[in-house]
Design a protein around this motif. Sequence first.
Motif, PDB file in Angstrom:
ATOM      1  N   TYR A  52      13.308  46.908 -44.076  1.00 24.67           N
ATOM      2  CA  TYR A  52      12.306  45.526 -44.001  1.00 24.67           C
ATOM      3  C   TYR A  52      12.526  44.815 -42.454  1.00 24.67           C
ATOM      4  CZ  TYR A  52      10.488  41.024 -44.455  1.00 24.67           C
ATOM      5  OH  TYR A  52      10.136  39.707 -44.391  1.00 24.67           O
ATOM      6  N   ALA A  53      13.760  44.624 -42.277  1.00 26.96           N
ATOM      7  CA  ALA A  53      14.126  43.787 -41.289  1.00 26.96           C
ATOM      8  C   ALA A  53      13.928  44.527 -39.923  1.00 26.96           C
ATOM      9  CB  ALA A  53      15.847  43.546 -41.175  1.00 26.96           C
ATOM     10  N   VAL A  54      14.020  45.916 -39.886  1.00 22.47           N
ATOM     11  CA  VAL A  54      13.402  46.653 -38.424  1.00 22.47           C
ATOM     12  C   VAL A  54      11.863  46.466 -38.485  1.00 22.47           C
ATOM     13  CG1 VAL A  54      13.173  48.970 -37.871  1.00 22.47           C
ATOM     14  CG2 VAL A  54      15.426  48.454 -38.603  1.00 22.47           C
ATOM     15  N   VAL A  55      11.310  46.682 -39.591  1.00 24.33           N
ATOM     16  CA  VAL A  55       9.651  46.710 -39.574  1.00 24.33           C
ATOM     17  C   VAL A  55       9.438  45.335 -39.424  1.00 24.33           C
ATOM     18  CG1 VAL A  55       7.629  46.871 -40.823  1.00 24.33           C
ATOM     19  CG2 VAL A  55       9.321  48.470 -41.220  1.00 24.33           C
ATOM     20  N   ARG A  56      10.036  44.436 -39.630  1.00 24.66           N
ATOM     21  CA  ARG A  56       9.490  42.979 -39.237  1.00 24.66           C
ATOM     22  C   ARG A  56       9.805  42.758 -37.763  1.00 24.66           C
ATOM     23  NH1 ARG A  56      12.139  37.372 -41.609  1.00 24.66           N
ATOM     24  NH2 ARG A  56      13.968  38.377 -40.199  1.00 24.66           N
ATOM     25  N   ARG A  63       2.506  46.695 -43.133  1.00 28.08           N
ATOM     26  CA  ARG A  63       2.088  48.242 -43.033  1.00 28.08           C
ATOM     27  C   ARG A  63       3.339  49.087 -43.431  1.00 28.08           C
ATOM     28  NH1 ARG A  63      -1.928  46.771 -43.841  1.00 28.08           N
ATOM     29  NH2 ARG A  63      -3.663  46.507 -42.453  1.00 28.08           N
ATOM     30  N   PHE A  64       4.123  48.247 -44.232  1.00 24.30           N
ATOM     31  CA  PHE A  64       5.466  49.068 -44.701  1.00 24.30           C
ATOM     32  C   PHE A  64       5.034  49.112 -46.284  1.00 24.30           C
ATOM     33  CE2 PHE A  64      10.040  48.090 -46.261  1.00 24.30           C
ATOM     34  CZ  PHE A  64      10.301  49.338 -46.188  1.00 24.30           C
ATOM     35  N   ALA A  65       5.062  50.247 -46.774  1.00 26.95           N
ATOM     36  CA  ALA A  65       4.912  50.414 -48.306  1.00 26.95           C
ATOM     37  C   ALA A  65       5.993  50.951 -48.919  1.00 26.95           C
ATOM     38  CB  ALA A  65       3.659  51.114 -48.541  1.00 26.95           C
ATOM     39  N   ILE A  66       6.261  50.835 -50.075  1.00 29.61           N
ATOM     40  CA  ILE A  66       7.530  51.021 -50.952  1.00 29.61           C
ATOM     41  C   ILE A  66       6.633  51.826 -52.106  1.00 29.61           C
ATOM     42  CG2 ILE A  66       9.715  51.034 -52.034  1.00 29.61           C
ATOM     43  CD1 ILE A  66       9.978  48.178 -50.556  1.00 29.61           C
ATOM     44  N   THR A  67       6.766  53.251 -52.474  1.00 29.01           N
ATOM     45  CA  THR A  67       5.967  53.761 -53.563  1.00 29.01           C
ATOM     46  C   THR A  67       6.841  53.976 -54.627  1.00 29.01           C
ATOM     47  OG1 THR A  67       5.973  55.860 -52.242  1.00 29.01           O
ATOM     48  CG2 THR A  67       3.971  54.670 -51.939  1.00 29.01           C
ATOM     49  N   TRP A  68       6.164  54.270 -55.736  1.00 27.24           N
ATOM     50  CA  TRP A  68       7.249  54.574 -57.003  1.00 27.24           C
ATOM     51  C   TRP A  68       8.136  53.343 -57.403  1.00 27.24           C
ATOM     52  CZ3 TRP A  68       5.753  58.419 -60.056  1.00 27.24           C
ATOM     53  CH2 TRP A  68       4.895  59.741 -59.613  1.00 27.24           C
ATOM     54  N   VAL A  69       7.638  52.209 -57.282  1.00 24.45           N
ATOM     55  CA  VAL A  69       8.423  50.975 -57.346  1.00 24.45           C
ATOM     56  C   VAL A  69       8.843  51.117 -58.888  1.00 24.45           C
ATOM     57  CG1 VAL A  69       8.452  48.485 -57.599  1.00 24.45           C
ATOM     58  CG2 VAL A  69       8.073  49.901 -55.139  1.00 24.45           C
ATOM     59  N   ASN A  70       9.813  50.931 -59.382  1.00 22.98           N
ATOM     60  CA  ASN A  70      10.109  50.683 -60.683  1.00 22.98           C
ATOM     61  C   ASN A  70      10.976  49.350 -61.203  1.00 22.98           C
ATOM     62  OD1 ASN A  70      13.154  51.490 -60.748  1.00 22.98           O
ATOM     63  ND2 ASN A  70      12.366  53.069 -59.512  1.00 22.98           N
ATOM     64  N   GLU A  71      11.160  49.181 -62.386  1.00 25.80           N
ATOM     65  CA  GLU A  71      11.758  47.941 -63.000  1.00 25.80           C
ATOM     66  C   GLU A  71      13.073  47.928 -62.295  1.00 25.80           C
ATOM     67  OE1 GLU A  71      10.295  45.441 -64.172  1.00 25.80           O
ATOM     68  OE2 GLU A  71       8.383  46.522 -63.776  1.00 25.80           O
ATOM     69  N   GLU A  72      13.852  48.803 -62.504  1.00 25.94           N
ATOM     70  CA  GLU A  72      15.452  48.933 -62.116  1.00 25.94           C
ATOM     71  C   GLU A  72      15.473  48.604 -60.728  1.00 25.94           C
ATOM     72  OE1 GLU A  72      19.483  51.481 -62.656  1.00 25.94           O
ATOM     73  OE2 GLU A  72      17.735  52.505 -62.361  1.00 25.94           O
ATOM     74  N   PHE A  73      14.479  49.291 -59.879  1.00 25.63           N
ATOM     75  CA  PHE A  73      14.474  48.918 -58.213  1.00 25.63           C
ATOM     76  C   PHE A  73      14.409  47.503 -58.083  1.00 25.63           C
ATOM     77  CE2 PHE A  73      12.000  48.377 -54.475  1.00 25.63           C
ATOM     78  CZ  PHE A  73      12.987  48.297 -53.550  1.00 25.63           C
TER      79      PHE A  73
END
Length: 196
Positions: A52-56, A63-73
């Motif tokens: 995230y810091a690099v993309v920012r 334009r940065f997406a995190i997929t398959w986000v789950n509760e534990e993550f």
Amino acid sequence: PCFVEKFKVIVDGSEIAKRLPDYPWIIVDLTFWNRHIPKEKDKVALQLRETYAVVRRMYYPRRFAITWVNEEFKKKNKVPLEKVVSYEGSTADFLREKGINRVVLLDPNAEEVLSREDLQERAFIIGGIVDMKGDKKGTTAKIGEVLEKEGIDVLRRKIVLRGDIVGVPDRINHIAEILLRMLYGEDMEKAILAVQ
Ligand code: SAM
């Protein structure tokens, strides 16, 4: 290099600099979250914070997406999820929503090296995978197999230093930074040396 030039215009031109480009998407795929031991999950979370810091710093968090986000993550997560795209569904569903049917999958075990032409694609996937136990060889390719079953064309590509993946830092955030530097026109070797 047409894509890079177009991209630079968007970034450098003062008036249009504020306009968010539609592409490319930088996606970190968490399909294999549950294959990690707790310490590795902590590292995935930490590397995503650094990504995230690099993309920012270099691009657009939107334009940065995190997929398959789950509760534990989400519990371990250190990224301000409201500033990026946090997607609880599959990567294939995310891509379909965006109208994207071909992606570059960054994979150290790919046969082909990431080329300048590949940099024109609309989405780049990095595996949300950390190897401490050494039991996840080949997992990135599996992300690609799942996408192909869903009808997405997958360009598997590796990043190499003088022909070899040895010497390329494999942390998620480092791969993201090498990719972004290359999207801005830097050569692969220079980009790798800059993050080492
Ligand atoms: N053990 C995994 C495998 O064999 O597929 C590699 C995991 S690596 C720690 C984390 C992610 O960084 C990978 O899923 C991939 O997206 C990216 N990556 C690491 N090194 C890479 C390289 N040399 N070329 C392309 N992608 C790389």
